[in-house]
Design an enzyme around this catalytic site. Structure first.
Site, PDB file in Angstrom:
ATOM      1  N   GLU A 154       0.793  -1.221   0.000  1.00 11.55           N
ATOM      2  CA  GLU A 154       0.000   0.000   0.000  1.00 11.55           C
ATOM      3  C   GLU A 154       0.834   1.284   0.000  1.00 11.55           C
ATOM      4  O   GLU A 154       0.402   2.288  -0.566  1.00 11.55           O
ATOM      5  CB  GLU A 154      -0.933   0.013   1.224  1.00 11.55           C
ATOM      6  CG  GLU A 154      -2.042  -1.006   1.178  1.00 11.55           C
ATOM      7  CD  GLU A 154      -3.092  -0.681   0.119  1.00 11.55           C
ATOM      8  OE1 GLU A 154      -3.422   0.510  -0.042  1.00 11.55           O
ATOM      9  OE2 GLU A 154      -3.573  -1.614  -0.548  1.00 11.55           O
ATOM     10  N   SER A 420     -44.835 -32.240  30.790  1.00 13.94           N
ATOM     11  CA  SER A 420     -44.659 -32.935  32.062  1.00 13.94           C
ATOM     12  C   SER A 420     -43.360 -32.594  32.767  1.00 13.94           C
ATOM     13  O   SER A 420     -43.159 -32.993  33.923  1.00 13.94           O
ATOM     14  CB  SER A 420     -44.729 -34.452  31.834  1.00 13.94           C
ATOM     15  OG  SER A 420     -46.040 -34.826  31.448  1.00 13.94           O
TER      16      SER A 420
END
Length: 776
Positions: A154, A420
């Site tokens: 870069e 249950s």
């Protein structure tokens, strides 16, 4: 004659082989000048005028040479003039656009959005949350390959330019002109940082001028290393990852501290086009770009040829397309709770959780294994799991089959009928009323008003003990117990143990018709495991700043007693029967005592198993998000199998320990009634004497030690009631008078028990009262 000849030479042009010169044509020696003067005086005549014929003939060549030189001179002149005017124009633009910016004295680096780092009990990272997706790292703390790769591809002159690189800009212009399109940028890392920090992404002359000014300011105010660190911690790497730490964890599932050369090249290559070159989107394009980065690093001398070859062999595989892993359900849960604990997050914080990452992975794998093997043929598409220790600390949580597909947390946010699996609260309330595990009830068709609950198998067993009724999940007995206890008493006990959802005070609560979340149901079961103490579910253990300042620490070090030791021991023994010889046989763990309860809602829309050992309490749910019925899936099926797989993995390497009370029922020496045995250390002191609520058993102290932090929550819960004496007979319960007369509540009509013992003769009437649960 001689004088004339000389005079003729002066007049005629020269045709000699050499070019004529002015000094040849007009210069005379001394004799000629003397003779000429004498001739003129003698003749008395005026000599003919001298003509510069040769000069006129050579004039075009002179003008030609002067014209070329003049053209070059004029070009240079106008170039200088234009350069001056261009400089004046540029200066004017700089002044104009600079005047539109705030005063430089007010410029400051914007605060980086805060990051929330969420860690497991071992300090490893579960996830990062926040706008950036990762914490900030200094150059010293990140892999050295990362800054080298970024500089090489870069901004190779980063450490030598002053914020703007004229050479790099010129090179980019030539390269782009030669290629015929934009292939290279001329911005430095400082310019890119300035743009990211202060400016919009629009491409205008004003923004470019401001970018240059800000770059010069950054270079003047900060060191090169500081600028590079700010850039690497803020730049966008695609996939919602800002900064190298977020990107590294996103693509490689590791910290930027541990990135190798090949991975660093991939990260640096992303900067050109984060979305297009993302490994999650196009692994081939990402790897091809990484090769260019490696070549640039070699050219700059950062790495050697051998390192390039090694890096090429380390090129990472394709990244996953989305965030995945059950840990993200935990991270979302943390982010939901965090504002209530510390307010708005204004700086980087670290959240230490109670999650064990190894258990988290085992929990996720157990659900996936069962779903992959049997889910398709049984129409079960989703599952959830919560595992909690005796203190309420959540050790593992899975909110669904795949976080990448659905981020909805079914373990915490979904409320469904427990079926249950709610019955242990009904039975515990009955024990507190004076019944025992050996109290006898008649399992027969029952009518409560217009409601006629049935057993799942539609068969009846006649007289059974409570222990047998719970093990076989007999609905008729559970309905009778609600009549005996009263729904309000059941609700109070459920809330006392940890159920926070609203429960409806009607008879059908015996079968779990009121909706609850899997997490609160599981946490309530933890009271049966830890000896009767409330286990408040929590996942956040501590919150600190990046500098170590404690912002929050949990305060669950003084849990209240919510069940007496005797009730806990009896319930544990009864719930062991569910696994040993009841509906939860599929959940047996070799070598460990385990207890639990199955639950199935109407038409198998939901199936649950919640159970515990002396180490963990775990709840599992299977079903479908749209409520579509599964194919005869019960709590003793898929949920119990997944529960078993997880619990076996979670207990690997641990020494088996008995449940509270040792899971045995003995006779009470005072009353002669059956009771659970409390082993030393589980409800007794070392001397064998019963321990009181004021002196909690050593086991709960050991569980809580080192995990909790101070709390006044004990004052919010009533003291656990003790069993009422004299309320039972040898053959069954003796209901209080108000129950016998049909009292308690207008919503609980009197019940009639008896009639046929099987469905082979007379079928009991079924209704759809509150979408009743008919199952285990």
């Amino acid at each position: 004659m001689a004088g004339r000849g000389r005079s003729g030479d002066r007049i005629e042009p020269s045709f000699s082989g050499r070019p004529a010169r002015d000094d040849d044509e007009f210069s005379l020696d001394a004799d000629d000048r003397i003779a000429g003067s004498r001739s003129t005086r003698r003749g008395g005549s005026k000599p003919p005028p001298q003509r510069a014929v040769p000069r006129r003939r050579r004039e075009p060549r002179e003008r030609e040479g002067a014209g070329l030189f003049g053209f070059v001179r004029r070009v240079i002149y106008w170039c200088v003039v234009l350069s001056i005017w261009a400089g004046i124009g540029v200066a004017g633009l700089v002044v104009y656009y600079g005047s539109r910016m705030p005063s430089a004295s007010t410029w400051a680096i914007p605060e980086r959005p805060p990051n929330v780092k969420i860690t497991a009990v071992d300090g490893s990272v579960i996830a990062n949350r926040g706008a950036t997706g990762g914490e900030a790292l200094s150059l010293e703390n990140m892999s050295p390959y990362i800054p080298e790769a970024v500089i090489a591809i870069e901004d190779r002159r980063f450490y030598s330019h002053f914020g703007v690189d004229p050479l790099g800009l010129g090179r980019a212009i030539v390269t782009n002109f030669t290629a015929g399109h934009m292939v290279q940028g001329g911005s430095t890392l400082t310019q890119q940082l300035a743009k990211n920090l202060f400016l919009s992404p629009e491409r205008t002359l004003e923004r470019k001028v401001q970018e240059v000014l800000l770059s010069l300011w950054l270079e003047q105010k900060y060191t090169k290393d500081q600028i590079l660190a700010m850039y690497l911690n803020r730049v966008f790497f695609g996939s919602n990852a800002y900064g190298v730490e977020a990107a590294s964890r996103r693509y490689f599932n590791k910290s930027a501290r541990d990135v190798n050369l090949g991975e660093a090249a991939v990260l640096a290559g992303l900067l050109k086009a984060p979305s297009r070159l993302s490994p999650a989107r196009d692994a081939d394009a990402a790897n091809a770009r990484a090769q260019l980065v490696l070549a640039a690093m070699r050219e700059q001398g950062f790495i050697t040829d051998s390192e390039v070859k090694t890096a090429m062999s380390q090129t990472p595989a394709s990244a996953k397309s989305y965030w995945s892993g059950a840990g993200h359900y935990v991270a979302d849960m943390v982010m939901d709770e965090l504002p209530g604990l510390i307010g708005d997050v204004k700086e980087d914080v670290i959240v230490d959780t109670t999650i064990d990452k190894s258990l988290e992975k085992k929990a996720e794998q157990s659900l996936v294994d069962v779903l992959d093997k049997e889910g398709g043929k049984l129409d079960a598409s989703q599952a959830a799991l919560v595992s909690i220790d005796g203190t309420g600390a959540i050790r593992a949580l899975v909110g669904g089959r795949d976080y990448a597909t659905s981020q909805f947390n079914r373990a915490v946010k979904a409320k469904r009928q427990p079926g249950s699996s709610f019955k242990p609260f009904v039975y515990a309330a009955a024990l507190e009323k004076g019944l025992t595990p050996f109290s006898v009830f008649n399992d027969a068709p029952i009518r409560i008003g217009d409601w006629t609950p049935e057993n799942y198998e539609k068969k009846y067993n006649g007289e059974v003990t409570l222990a047998t009724a719970l093990a076989k999940s007999l609905n008729t007995v559970a309905a009778q117990l609600v009549m005996y206890d009263g729904p309000d008493q059941v609700i109070k006990l459920a809330h006392r143990l940890g159920i926070e959802s609203e429960l409806q005070p009607n008879a059908s609560i015996a079968l779990g018709t009121s909706e609850v979340s899997l997490m609160e149901l599981t946490a309530s079961y933890a009271a049966f495991m830890n000896g009767g103490y409330k286990a408040t579910p929590h996942v956040i253990r501590r919150v600190t700043t990046a500098e170590g300042k404690v912002l929050y620490e949990n305060t669950y070090d003084s849990p209240p007693r919510v069940l007496s030791e005797q009730i806990v021991a009896e319930m544990d023994a009864m719930m062991m029967g569910v696994i040993d010889n009841g509906t939860g046989k599929s959940a047996k763990i070799p070598g460990w005592q385990a207890a639990g309860k199955t639950g199935t809602t109407q038409n198998s829309r939901d199936a649950l198993f919640v159970g515990f050992t002396s180490n963990l309490t775990t709840g599992v749910w299977f079903g479908n998000d749209d409520g579509k019925p599964m194919k005869k899936v019960t709590g003793g099926g898929l949920p119990a199998k997944a529960w078993k797989e997880f619990m076996i993995a979670a207990h690997k390497g641990l020494s088996p320990a008995p449940l509270f009370g040792n899971g045995q029922l003995i006779a009470d020496p005072n009353s002669g009634q059956p009771m659970a045995q409390a082993a030393p250390g589980d409800g007794q002191s070392a001397s064998g004497q019963p321990m009181t609520a004021e002196a909690p058993p050593s086991t709960i102290g050991g569980i809580i030690s080192g995990v909790f932090g101070g709390d006044d929550s004990a004052n919010r819960y009533p003291q656990a009631p003790v069993r009422q004496q004299g309320a039972t007979s040898g053959n069954g319960p003796v209901p209080p008078a108000d129950v016998a007369e049909g009292g308690y509540d207008s919503m609980v009509p009197p019940g009639d028990v008896g009639g046929p013992q099987s469905t082979s003769s007379v079928q009991p009437r079924r209704t759809t009262l509150l979408d009743l649960i008919m199952g285990q």
